[in-house]
Design a protein around this motif. Structure first.
Motif, PDB file in Angstrom:
ATOM      1  N   ARG A   1       0.854  -1.193   0.000  1.00 60.98           N
ATOM      2  CA  ARG A   1       0.000   0.000   0.000  1.00 60.98           C
ATOM      3  C   ARG A   1       0.884   1.234   0.000  1.00 60.98           C
ATOM      4  N   TRP A   2       0.420   2.290  -0.664  1.00 57.22           N
ATOM      5  CA  TRP A   2       1.129   3.562  -0.703  1.00 57.22           C
ATOM      6  C   TRP A   2       0.386   4.596   0.126  1.00 57.22           C
ATOM      7  N   SER A   3       1.122   5.565   0.603  1.00 55.52           N
ATOM      8  CA  SER A   3       0.511   6.727   1.233  1.00 55.52           C
ATOM      9  C   SER A   3       1.356   7.933   0.856  1.00 55.52           C
ATOM     10  N   ILE A   4       0.693   9.090   0.737  1.00 56.52           N
ATOM     11  CA  ILE A   4       1.373  10.248   0.177  1.00 56.52           C
ATOM     12  C   ILE A   4       1.550  11.347   1.214  1.00 56.52           C
ATOM     13  N   TRP A   5       2.777  11.605   1.548  1.00 58.79           N
ATOM     14  CA  TRP A   5       3.266  12.682   2.411  1.00 58.79           C
ATOM     15  C   TRP A   5       2.967  12.426   3.884  1.00 58.79           C
ATOM     16  N   ASN A   6       3.909  12.776   4.698  1.00 57.42           N
ATOM     17  CA  ASN A   6       3.772  12.657   6.151  1.00 57.42           C
ATOM     18  C   ASN A   6       3.370  14.004   6.748  1.00 57.42           C
ATOM     19  N   GLU A   7       2.230  14.029   7.422  1.00 57.11           N
ATOM     20  CA  GLU A   7       1.712  15.203   8.136  1.00 57.11           C
ATOM     21  C   GLU A   7       1.813  16.491   7.294  1.00 57.11           C
TER      22      GLU A   7
ATOM     23  N   TYR B   1      -0.935  20.223  -1.056  1.00 52.69           N
ATOM     24  CA  TYR B   1      -0.970  18.774  -0.883  1.00 52.69           C
ATOM     25  C   TYR B   1      -1.824  18.107  -1.956  1.00 52.69           C
ATOM     26  N   ARG B   2      -2.956  18.672  -2.263  1.00 49.93           N
ATOM     27  CA  ARG B   2      -3.827  18.088  -3.277  1.00 49.93           C
ATOM     28  C   ARG B   2      -3.075  17.924  -4.596  1.00 49.93           C
ATOM     29  N   ASN B   3      -2.311  18.947  -4.977  1.00 48.31           N
ATOM     30  CA  ASN B   3      -1.555  18.877  -6.220  1.00 48.31           C
ATOM     31  C   ASN B   3      -0.458  17.815  -6.151  1.00 48.31           C
ATOM     32  N   LEU B   4       0.179  17.679  -4.976  1.00 48.38           N
ATOM     33  CA  LEU B   4       1.200  16.638  -4.811  1.00 48.38           C
ATOM     34  C   LEU B   4       0.578  15.242  -4.871  1.00 48.38           C
ATOM     35  N   TYR B   5      -0.582  15.089  -4.243  1.00 50.36           N
ATOM     36  CA  TYR B   5      -1.268  13.794  -4.250  1.00 50.36           C
ATOM     37  C   TYR B   5      -1.669  13.407  -5.670  1.00 50.36           C
ATOM     38  N   ALA B   6      -2.244  14.362  -6.399  1.00 52.39           N
ATOM     39  CA  ALA B   6      -2.633  14.086  -7.782  1.00 52.39           C
ATOM     40  C   ALA B   6      -1.415  13.721  -8.623  1.00 52.39           C
ATOM     41  N   ALA B   7      -0.286  14.402  -8.371  1.00 54.04           N
ATOM     42  CA  ALA B   7       0.948  14.080  -9.086  1.00 54.04           C
ATOM     43  C   ALA B   7       1.420  12.670  -8.754  1.00 54.04           C
ATOM     44  N   ALA B   8       1.280  12.277  -7.488  1.00 59.52           N
ATOM     45  CA  ALA B   8       1.679  10.927  -7.081  1.00 59.52           C
ATOM     46  C   ALA B   8       0.832   9.873  -7.788  1.00 59.52           C
ATOM     47  N   LEU B   9      -0.464  10.126  -7.911  1.00 62.00           N
ATOM     48  CA  LEU B   9      -1.319   9.185  -8.630  1.00 62.00           C
ATOM     49  C   LEU B   9      -0.861   9.023 -10.078  1.00 62.00           C
ATOM     50  N   ARG B  10      -0.493  10.130 -10.696  1.00 61.43           N
ATOM     51  CA  ARG B  10       0.002  10.046 -12.074  1.00 61.43           C
ATOM     52  C   ARG B  10       1.325   9.287 -12.130  1.00 61.43           C
ATOM     53  N   GLY B  11       2.162   9.510 -11.124  1.00 62.69           N
ATOM     54  CA  GLY B  11       3.435   8.801 -11.077  1.00 62.69           C
ATOM     55  C   GLY B  11       3.257   7.304 -10.922  1.00 62.69           C
ATOM     56  N   LEU B  12       2.330   6.891 -10.067  1.00 60.16           N
ATOM     57  CA  LEU B  12       2.054   5.469  -9.887  1.00 60.16           C
ATOM     58  C   LEU B  12       1.474   4.867 -11.163  1.00 60.16           C
ATOM     59  N   GLN B  13       0.596   5.602 -11.798  1.00 59.23           N
ATOM     60  CA  GLN B  13       0.009   5.123 -13.048  1.00 59.23           C
ATOM     61  C   GLN B  13       1.085   4.921 -14.115  1.00 59.23           C
ATOM     62  N   ALA B  14       2.037   5.856 -14.175  1.00 57.60           N
ATOM     63  CA  ALA B  14       3.115   5.737 -15.157  1.00 57.60           C
ATOM     64  C   ALA B  14       3.951   4.494 -14.915  1.00 57.60           C
ATOM     65  N   ALA B  15       4.032   4.080 -13.649  1.00 57.51           N
ATOM     66  CA  ALA B  15       4.794   2.873 -13.301  1.00 57.51           C
ATOM     67  C   ALA B  15       3.951   1.607 -13.432  1.00 57.51           C
ATOM     68  N   GLY B  16       2.672   1.763 -13.772  1.00 52.24           N
ATOM     69  CA  GLY B  16       1.785   0.614 -13.896  1.00 52.24           C
ATOM     70  C   GLY B  16       1.376   0.029 -12.561  1.00 52.24           C
ATOM     71  N   ASP B  17       1.377   0.849 -11.511  1.00 53.31           N
ATOM     72  CA  ASP B  17       1.065   0.377 -10.149  1.00 53.31           C
ATOM     73  C   ASP B  17      -0.347   0.794  -9.766  1.00 53.31           C
ATOM     74  N   ARG B  18      -1.183  -0.190  -9.387  1.00 48.97           N
ATOM     75  CA  ARG B  18      -2.575   0.090  -9.013  1.00 48.97           C
ATOM     76  C   ARG B  18      -2.875  -0.291  -7.564  1.00 48.97           C
ATOM     77  N   LYS B  19      -1.859  -0.359  -6.738  1.00 47.60           N
ATOM     78  CA  LYS B  19      -2.103  -0.697  -5.335  1.00 47.60           C
ATOM     79  C   LYS B  19      -2.849   0.435  -4.629  1.00 47.60           C
ATOM     80  N   PRO B  20      -3.495   0.152  -3.495  1.00 48.53           N
ATOM     81  CA  PRO B  20      -4.234   1.196  -2.767  1.00 48.53           C
ATOM     82  C   PRO B  20      -3.341   2.369  -2.380  1.00 48.53           C
ATOM     83  N   VAL B  21      -3.940   3.562  -2.402  1.00 54.81           N
ATOM     84  CA  VAL B  21      -3.229   4.795  -2.059  1.00 54.81           C
ATOM     85  C   VAL B  21      -4.023   5.540  -0.991  1.00 54.81           C
TER      86      VAL B  21
END
Length: 460
Positions: A153-159, A181-201
């Motif tokens: 599982r992934w999680s985006i940013w600490n506190e 944070y919203r923009n960073l989270y959305a960027a992370a989703l795009r980054g995971l998608q580019a890597a072909g990763d669909r695990k929970p975030v």
């Protein structure tokens, strides 16, 4: 059960119901453990894994800080290399722990976070101010390509609602960190998608309270989801993919039942505030209904911290009581213990004691009562003349038998009853309340080793 129903049920059925372990609120709640001091240090890693294994741990949270692994991290000039390529980064601090957890079959939640390399801050002088989402997207792609096969599982940013991890928190008197944070989270989703990763975030990873320099968690939640104070959609934000909400429900010396005065703060004793907020956000179509809550960082601080620390015995009780609160909330999917070993003391002369003393061991490596209490937690909840005893044989990972013992003032330990746990090691039984009585749980492992939990008192 009503009196009429009791008369309708055969006596044998009633007896079977009385003997069976009670169904628990959370059918699959996970216990995460976070021990960066021990697991990210080559000299202590092996012993730490063995200790955690003995305690019954099977899932870790690891926070991977971008700054730690980035090339040319102190340069203002971005490297010319392909920053989506894992080979560009130095994973040496994190890879051994992640790989060992995977070898053991443990789950790993990897929280990808700042601080960031200086070249990713749009010219800021520090490493937490306005990180560049495009660069973060590339980094997350590299992380997923390197560790995707070992992470559950992934999680985006600490506190992100804390200025130590993301700035500015406010701009022009209004919260600024939620939008960043919203923009960073959305960027992370795009980054995971580019890597072909669909695990929970997971979204959030919020700290429990707010101040004039720190956005309160529910204020942060609403703003990051583009909701106003009444949970109505504002602006033209599209709905993000969010698989769970992560939060750090630390409390104070007042204990796990403390509820902050601010309605936008969420401690372990005020979890219903977060549940209600997420339900209102779901009604506004900002998140899915019944979104799961992941309490990904939590601990009770002990002495020697003079500001937040409680006694060793109280730390053990408060930690177990908090775990029962989480267990009884069906929305909570994960609960956490932060630190195996306390941070080194740093008196510093400041307004607070530096570091965290929430470990199960002191900074010198001495076991605290909370270590035995973590292995075999037992909680006694008083209701009138009865006590509801909730317990867990954590290392069993399945159905087992244990012994609940009690001690009255001035007397020795006696067996109260034997218990058979459910398939996950939990049990709930009731007993009579006696003033001054304390309890503990004893268990013999299949290999013959005998363990005793911490002595615990009841709470009302």
């Amino acid at each position: 059960m009503t009196l009429i129903l009791r008369r309708l049920l055969p006596l044998a059925v009633l007896l079977a119901l009385a003997a069976a372990p009670q169904a628990h609120a959370s059918k699959s709640q996970e216990m995460l453990f976070e021990a960066p001091r021990d697991l990210l240090n080559a000299q202590t890693r092996d012993e730490a894994f063995e200790t955690l294994d003995d305690l019954g741990v099977r899932a870790l949270r690891i926070v991977l800080y971008w700054y730690d692994v980035a090339p040319d991290r102190d340069s203002r000039v971005r490297p010319s290399a392909d920053l989506t390529d894992p080979a560009v980064y130095d994973w040496g601090k994190y890879a051994p722990a992640i790989e060992e957890a995977a070898r053991r079959g443990w789950k790993v939640q990897l929280t990808v976070s700042g601080p960031v390399p200086r070249w990713a801050t749009n010219g800021a002088r520090d490493t937490v101010t306005r990180p560049n989402p495009t660069q973060f997207q590339a980094f997350v792609t590299a992380v997923a390509r390197r560790f995707g096969g070992q992470v559950a599982r992934w999680s985006i940013w600490n506190e992100p609602n804390h200025p130590n991890f993301l700035r500015p928190q406010f701009s022009g008197g209004k919260p600024a960190s939620p939008g960043i944070y919203r923009n960073l989270y959305a960027a992370a989703l795009r980054g995971l998608q580019a890597a072909g990763d669909r695990k929970p975030v997971l979204f959030g990873e919020t700290a429990p309270t707010g101040t004039s320099k720190m956005v309160a968690p529910l204020t942060f939640l609403r703003s990051a989801l583009c909701l106003n104070a009444k949970y109505k959609r504002v602006g033209k934000c599209s709905r993000l993919r969010i698989d769970g909400y992560a939060h750090h429900p630390y409390t104070t010396r007042k204990g796990p039942f403390y509820k902050p005065a601010s309605p936008n703060a969420v401690t372990i004793g005020a979890l219903s505030r977060l549940t209600t907020a997420l339900d209102r956000a779901a009604k506004a179509k900002a998140v899915k209904a019944k979104l799961g809550i992941y309490l990904t960082e939590f601990g009770i601080q002990s002495v020697p911290d003079p500001y937040y620390g409680v006694s060793y015995a109280t730390q053990s009780d408060y930690r177990s009581w908090s775990e029962r609160i989480a267990y009884e909330n069906p929305r909570v999917k994960a609960f956490s213990q932060y630190l195996l070993t306390d941070d080194d003391p740093d008196h510093g002369g400041g307004p607070r004691y530096s570091g965290f003393e929430s470990g199960l061991r002191s900074a010198t490596g001495r076991d605290k009562p909370a270590l035995d209490g973590f292995r075999l937690p037992l909680v006694a909840k008083r209701r009138g003349g009865k006590v509801s005893l909730w317990g867990l044989v954590r290392p069993a990972h399945g159905r087992t038998t244990a012994v609940v013992e009690y001690r009255d003032p001035g007397k020795g330990w006696k067996t109260l009853f034997n218990v058979t746990t459910d398939s996950r090691g939990y049990f709930v039984r009731s007993s009579a309340y006696r003033s001054g009585r304390v309890w503990r749980l004893r268990w013999t492992a299949p290999d013959g080793r005998r363990y005793a939990g911490t002595t615990t008192k009841s709470y009302k």
